[in-house]
Design an enzyme around this catalytic site. Structure first.
Site, PDB file in Angstrom:
ATOM      1  N   CYS A 258       0.851  -1.191   0.000  1.00  0.00           N
ATOM      2  CA  CYS A 258       0.000   0.000   0.000  1.00  0.00           C
ATOM      3  C   CYS A 258       0.891   1.247   0.000  1.00  0.00           C
ATOM      4  O   CYS A 258       2.075   1.188   0.285  1.00  0.00           O
ATOM      5  CB  CYS A 258      -0.877   0.003   1.230  1.00  0.00           C
ATOM      6  SG  CYS A 258      -1.832  -1.512   1.391  1.00  0.00           S
TER       7      CYS A 258
ATOM      8  N   ARG B 218       3.723   1.460  -6.638  1.00  0.00           N
ATOM      9  CA  ARG B 218       3.679   0.396  -5.616  1.00  0.00           C
ATOM     10  C   ARG B 218       2.510  -0.545  -5.851  1.00  0.00           C
ATOM     11  O   ARG B 218       2.388  -1.580  -5.210  1.00  0.00           O
ATOM     12  CB  ARG B 218       3.581   1.022  -4.209  1.00  0.00           C
ATOM     13  CG  ARG B 218       4.791   1.848  -3.816  1.00  0.00           C
ATOM     14  CD  ARG B 218       4.534   2.654  -2.553  1.00  0.00           C
ATOM     15  NE  ARG B 218       4.400   1.819  -1.390  1.00  0.00           N
ATOM     16  CZ  ARG B 218       5.433   1.404  -0.645  1.00  0.00           C
ATOM     17  NH1 ARG B 218       6.651   1.761  -1.001  1.00  0.00           N
ATOM     18  NH2 ARG B 218       5.273   0.653   0.412  1.00  0.00           N
TER      19      ARG B 218
ATOM     20  N   TRP C 242      -3.387  -2.169  -1.630  1.00  0.00           N
ATOM     21  CA  TRP C 242      -3.168  -3.435  -2.335  1.00  0.00           C
ATOM     22  C   TRP C 242      -3.795  -4.482  -1.441  1.00  0.00           C
ATOM     23  O   TRP C 242      -3.269  -4.780  -0.364  1.00  0.00           O
ATOM     24  CB  TRP C 242      -1.676  -3.684  -2.523  1.00  0.00           C
ATOM     25  CG  TRP C 242      -1.347  -4.949  -3.249  1.00  0.00           C
ATOM     26  CD1 TRP C 242      -1.347  -6.212  -2.742  1.00  0.00           C
ATOM     27  CD2 TRP C 242      -0.978  -5.096  -4.626  1.00  0.00           C
ATOM     28  NE1 TRP C 242      -1.003  -7.118  -3.697  1.00  0.00           N
ATOM     29  CE2 TRP C 242      -0.772  -6.479  -4.870  1.00  0.00           C
ATOM     30  CE3 TRP C 242      -0.797  -4.206  -5.663  1.00  0.00           C
ATOM     31  CZ2 TRP C 242      -0.386  -6.964  -6.116  1.00  0.00           C
ATOM     32  CZ3 TRP C 242      -0.402  -4.696  -6.901  1.00  0.00           C
ATOM     33  CH2 TRP C 242      -0.219  -6.056  -7.131  1.00  0.00           C
TER      34      TRP C 242
ATOM     35  N   ASN D 222      -0.448   0.801   6.255  1.00  0.00           N
ATOM     36  CA  ASN D 222       0.232  -0.078   5.318  1.00  0.00           C
ATOM     37  C   ASN D 222       0.860  -1.189   6.144  1.00  0.00           C
ATOM     38  O   ASN D 222       1.520  -0.925   7.144  1.00  0.00           O
ATOM     39  CB  ASN D 222       1.310   0.704   4.558  1.00  0.00           C
ATOM     40  CG  ASN D 222       2.084  -0.206   3.600  1.00  0.00           C
ATOM     41  OD1 ASN D 222       1.648  -1.317   3.315  1.00  0.00           O
ATOM     42  ND2 ASN D 222       3.217   0.271   3.118  1.00  0.00           N
ATOM     43  N   GLY D 223       0.635  -2.454   5.757  1.00  0.00           N
ATOM     44  CA  GLY D 223       1.194  -3.590   6.499  1.00  0.00           C
ATOM     45  C   GLY D 223       0.088  -4.573   6.824  1.00  0.00           C
ATOM     46  O   GLY D 223      -1.002  -4.534   6.250  1.00  0.00           O
TER      47      GLY D 223
ATOM     48  N   GLU E 137      13.888 -22.720 -13.424  1.00  0.00           N
ATOM     49  CA  GLU E 137      13.640 -21.295 -13.151  1.00  0.00           C
ATOM     50  C   GLU E 137      14.905 -20.477 -13.352  1.00  0.00           C
ATOM     51  O   GLU E 137      14.877 -19.395 -13.941  1.00  0.00           O
ATOM     52  CB  GLU E 137      13.096 -21.131 -11.727  1.00  0.00           C
ATOM     53  CG  GLU E 137      12.893 -19.706 -11.271  1.00  0.00           C
ATOM     54  CD  GLU E 137      11.967 -18.878 -12.159  1.00  0.00           C
ATOM     55  OE1 GLU E 137      11.265 -19.458 -13.013  1.00  0.00           O
ATOM     56  OE2 GLU E 137      11.988 -17.642 -12.021  1.00  0.00           O
TER      57      GLU E 137
ATOM     58  N   LYS F 176      15.250 -17.381 -15.994  1.00  0.00           N
ATOM     59  CA  LYS F 176      15.725 -16.053 -15.596  1.00  0.00           C
ATOM     60  C   LYS F 176      16.836 -15.591 -16.525  1.00  0.00           C
ATOM     61  O   LYS F 176      16.841 -14.487 -17.028  1.00  0.00           O
ATOM     62  CB  LYS F 176      16.236 -16.068 -14.142  1.00  0.00           C
ATOM     63  CG  LYS F 176      15.165 -16.168 -13.090  1.00  0.00           C
ATOM     64  CD  LYS F 176      14.427 -14.896 -12.785  1.00  0.00           C
ATOM     65  CE  LYS F 176      13.151 -14.665 -13.519  1.00  0.00           C
ATOM     66  NZ  LYS F 176      12.104 -15.630 -13.539  1.00  0.00           N
TER      67      LYS F 176
ATOM     68  N   GLU G 191      15.566 -14.937 -20.210  1.00  0.00           N
ATOM     69  CA  GLU G 191      14.640 -13.822 -20.487  1.00  0.00           C
ATOM     70  C   GLU G 191      15.284 -12.456 -20.296  1.00  0.00           C
ATOM     71  O   GLU G 191      14.780 -11.480 -20.825  1.00  0.00           O
ATOM     72  CB  GLU G 191      13.356 -13.951 -19.683  1.00  0.00           C
ATOM     73  CG  GLU G 191      13.478 -13.964 -18.197  1.00  0.00           C
ATOM     74  CD  GLU G 191      12.104 -14.124 -17.531  1.00  0.00           C
ATOM     75  OE1 GLU G 191      11.095 -13.670 -18.094  1.00  0.00           O
ATOM     76  OE2 GLU G 191      12.047 -14.682 -16.438  1.00  0.00           O
TER      77      GLU G 191
ATOM     78  N   HIS H 269      21.912 -38.990 -20.496  1.00  0.00           N
ATOM     79  CA  HIS H 269      21.035 -39.562 -21.536  1.00  0.00           C
ATOM     80  C   HIS H 269      20.986 -38.641 -22.747  1.00  0.00           C
ATOM     81  O   HIS H 269      19.923 -38.344 -23.278  1.00  0.00           O
ATOM     82  CB  HIS H 269      19.633 -39.763 -20.957  1.00  0.00           C
ATOM     83  CG  HIS H 269      19.607 -40.709 -19.807  1.00  0.00           C
ATOM     84  ND1 HIS H 269      19.782 -42.069 -19.937  1.00  0.00           N
ATOM     85  CD2 HIS H 269      19.510 -40.485 -18.468  1.00  0.00           C
ATOM     86  CE1 HIS H 269      19.753 -42.645 -18.755  1.00  0.00           C
ATOM     87  NE2 HIS H 269      19.580 -41.709 -17.835  1.00  0.00           N
TER      88      HIS H 269
ATOM     89  N   LYS I 232       4.707  -8.264 -19.136  1.00  0.00           N
ATOM     90  CA  LYS I 232       4.579  -8.713 -17.734  1.00  0.00           C
ATOM     91  C   LYS I 232       3.435  -9.699 -17.584  1.00  0.00           C
ATOM     92  O   LYS I 232       3.512 -10.637 -16.820  1.00  0.00           O
ATOM     93  CB  LYS I 232       4.343  -7.511 -16.815  1.00  0.00           C
ATOM     94  CG  LYS I 232       4.299  -7.873 -15.332  1.00  0.00           C
ATOM     95  CD  LYS I 232       5.588  -8.544 -14.868  1.00  0.00           C
ATOM     96  CE  LYS I 232       5.490  -9.074 -13.452  1.00  0.00           C
ATOM     97  NZ  LYS I 232       6.663  -9.923 -13.100  1.00  0.00           N
TER      98      LYS I 232
HETATM   99  C1  AGP Z   1       8.780 -15.180 -15.670  1.00  0.00           C
HETATM  100  O1  AGP Z   1       9.851 -14.386 -15.234  1.00  0.00           O
HETATM  101  C2  AGP Z   1       7.827 -14.423 -16.552  1.00  0.00           C
HETATM  102  N1  AGP Z   1       7.390 -13.238 -15.904  1.00  0.00           N
HETATM  103  C3  AGP Z   1       6.716 -15.337 -17.090  1.00  0.00           C
HETATM  104  O2  AGP Z   1       7.225 -16.636 -17.334  1.00  0.00           O
HETATM  105  C4  AGP Z   1       5.498 -15.501 -16.149  1.00  0.00           C
HETATM  106  O3  AGP Z   1       5.867 -16.264 -15.019  1.00  0.00           O
HETATM  107  C5  AGP Z   1       4.389 -16.220 -16.923  1.00  0.00           C
HETATM  108  O4  AGP Z   1       4.031 -15.416 -18.025  1.00  0.00           O
HETATM  109  C6  AGP Z   1       3.146 -16.468 -16.067  1.00  0.00           C
HETATM  110  O5  AGP Z   1       2.626 -15.258 -15.617  1.00  0.00           O
HETATM  111  P1  AGP Z   1       1.581 -15.281 -14.398  1.00  0.00           P
HETATM  112  O6  AGP Z   1       2.324 -15.821 -13.215  1.00  0.00           O
HETATM  113  O7  AGP Z   1       1.161 -13.850 -14.226  1.00  0.00           O
HETATM  114  O8  AGP Z   1       0.450 -16.169 -14.794  1.00  0.00           O
END
Ligand code: AGP
Length: 603
Positions: A2, A27, A75, A99-100, A479, A483, A486, A502, A598
């Protein structure tokens, strides 16, 4: 996360509050509100959605002369994003913004309700203003009542409160959530959750510390800590607002990696009892008749799903399957009614995941979503939701979203275990103790970060990366590889350590970089022999472990832990920092990588 603003002065209080809230939009929020006290006259406005909705509601309102004002962007963590739940919250003659998370709000609320207090909202925040007023009604002076109120709160809070009982005054308290108070040459007082709300309005600020509380009035700042007066320590404000939003970090991604410790504390608040997991938001009947869990997600959220699947079977003793949403949509799956369908999504808007949620509901399955955004499409679609409380994640590359998903899924696997009688008291105590360790485990060590930054210069080329791990560290390897891909645009694959022989080991040579996850508490010897096979073929190896590995070319140390879950989270931070530092050296836009969005709201 928040946002809070406050103003005490004789200029345009409404305009100053709204401008401050705009500076805190980064935020993230889902509702907003302001309250202004002029003399003994309150004016207040609240609106769901974007700040323009609040501006529209305040269009006919203005202040002239001296006033005390507070504002808030919310939020949602407790209670839906509605006007009723938006801050400020009203008592009889006082308003509060917060906030919290107040961890003991339910017991405080129960006592106040038993005393005849009527609550309007579902929020934890509302207990603050009612407790304050009940203490004043018992005869306490305002500051004494405020001090006593704050002393009874458990959890994290940054509070601003105004009351008719003491006009021309703003009470404040800070513990666990940020709060800054600023003063300018006209002796006006300003409050903000971050520098961004104060830049351009004042030049001397006090970064309040945990445990500090007090009030500002026409005559100055009264500051206390543990019932003793404290002399305010003023500092200068940064110049740039964007820099302020990044709070000194180079990228939002870096800020969000560093935020994980604080954010995971929020994720855990109110959910860990001594011998049980508590999800107030879940109906206890959710698991009735359930014999299988099906986890479904995309991208990083899929990695969290895959990692947690090991925990659901190991701890929850329940059959668990994991699906990539874009695959599940078209594979004509057999969805059975004794399966709980769990969608995991930071945004709650990912098209593929949302469609699978609809498929599951259409097939008559109970559905749960693990999500960071209340009132998102998936939260509205599912039967139940558990919010991860990560706050807004500005970096496209998920970091704190993944960390909070993992903690919530870990807790939910234990919740399944306790519901099904599949875990003993001692074992549950041990798991809860491990969960409580995690916020400290993910705290970034500056020395380690600097070591990773230096090391990253060696990994700017090569013909590819393998990230390898076993068991729950295999999804973590996936993961780590994602990272890197991307944000650095270098090719990387996550792979089960045991699978390298394999086929992929054919790629082994000095230009093949292998990042080996080698947890001491889970299949270490097995992993070690897999890494030795690669080393024997001259692959370049970076081992992440608590013990140096003589066959590795590089080594990133983590602390020694007694269990693999803290190792998991500490290695997660290492992988996040490593990918970020490589991307920074390559000159990439870490927060906005090419070709990515995003939230992928299209197929
Ligand atoms: C990962 O770093 C990306 N931001 C992307 O893989 C993301 O996790 C994926 O698009 C799923 O998004 P969501 O968690 O909002 O569903």
């Amino acid at each position: 996360m928040c946002g809070i603003v406050g103003y005490l002065g004789k200029h345009d209080t409404k305009g100053i509050l709204l401008d401050g809230l705009k500076e805190l939009e980064y935020r993230g929020y889902d509702s907003a509100g302001i309250a202004v006290l002029q003399g003994d006259e309150f004016s207040y406005f609240k609106a769901v959605g974007k700040l323009v909705n609040l501006e529209a509601k305040t269009a006919g309102f203005s202040t002239s002369g001296f006033a005390a004002g507070i504002g808030h962007t919310r939020w949602a963590t407790h209670g839906k994003p509605t006007e009723i739940n938006a801050h400020p919250h009203l008592g009889e003659s006082s308003y509060v913004v917060h906030n919290g998370i107040i961890e003991n709000y339910q017991e405080l609320k129960n006592a106040l309700v038993a005393g005849g207090v009527h609550f309007l909202s579902q929020t934890d925040t509302e207990v603050i203003v009612h407790l304050f007023e009940s203490l004043m009604n018992s005869g306490m002076e305002p500051m004494q009542a405020f001090r006593e109120t704050v002393s009874r709160l458990k959890g994290a809070y940054a509070i601003l409160l105004i009351t008719k009982q003491m006009p021309d005054t703003i009470f404040f308290a800070k513990h666990g959530s940020p709060m800054i108070v600023g003063v300018n040459e006209s002796d006006e007082k300003f409050f903000g959750s971050s520098d961004a709300a104060l830049i351009g309005k004042c030049n001397r600020v006090v970064y309040l510390e945990d445990g500090q509380l007090g009030f500002v009035s026409r005559t100055g700042i009264h500051l206390e800590n543990s019932n003793a007066c404290v002399v305010p320590r003023f500092a200068a404000l940064p110049e740039s607002k964007l820099a302020a939003q990044k709070e000194g970090f180079r990228f939002f991604m870096e800020k969000e990696i560093y935020e994980q410790s604080e954010v995971l504390s929020d994720t855990l608040i109110g959910r860990l009892a001594d011998e049980a997991i508590v999800f107030d938001e879940l109906d206890p009947s959710l698991l009735d008749g359930i014999n299988e869990i099906k986890l479904c997600a995309c991208g990083t959220s899929y990695h969290a799903a895959l990692a947690s699947s090991y925990l659901f079977e190991r701890l929850g003793k329940i059959r668990t399957s994991v699906e990539i949403a874009s695959e599940l949509r078209y594979k004509e799956p057999l969805l059975c009614s004794d399966t709980l369908f769990v969608a995991i999504s930071q945004s709650g808007e990912t098209a593929d995941t949302l469609e699978t949620l609809k498929m599951a509901r259409a097939a008559g399955l109970k559905t749960l979503v693990i999500c960071n955004v209340d009132n998102s499409s998936m939260v509205r679609e599912a039967d139940a939701a558990i919010l991860t409380r990560a706050g807004i994640e500005k970096g496209v590359a998920s970091t704190k979203a993944f960390a909070t998903q993992m903690v919530v899924l870990w807790m939910f696997s234990l919740y399944v275990a306790q519901t099904k009688g599949a875990i003993g008291t001692q074992a549950m105590r041990e798991q809860i103790a491990l969960l409580r360790e995690i916020p400290a485990v993910v705290k970034v060590d500056d020395g380690l970060h600097e070591r990773i930054r230096r090391l990253s210069k060696r990994y700017l080329h090569g013909h590819g990366f393998f990230f390898i791990g076993r068991d729950i560290f295999f999804p973590l390897a996936l993961e780590g590889a994602l990272k890197l891909k991307e944000i650095s645009y270098l090719h990387a694959e996550g792979y089960p350590s045991g699978e390298m022989k394999h086929g992929p080991i054919a790629l082994a040579d000095p230009e093949l970089f292998t990042i080996a996850l080698m947890p001491k508490n889970l299949l270490y010897d097995k992993t070690k022999s897999n890494v030795e096979e690669l080393s024997a073929r001259d692959a370049t190896i970076c081992a992440i472990s608590d013990t140096p590995f003589e066959k590795a070319d590089d080594f990133i140390p983590i602390a020694a832990h007694a269990h693999y879950m803290p190792e998991f989270f500490e290695m997660m931070v290492v992988l996040q920092l490593l990918s970020m530092e490589i991307a920074i050296r390559l000159g990439n836009d870490v927060d906005m990588p090419r070709n990515l969005a995003k939230s992928v709201t299209v197929e």
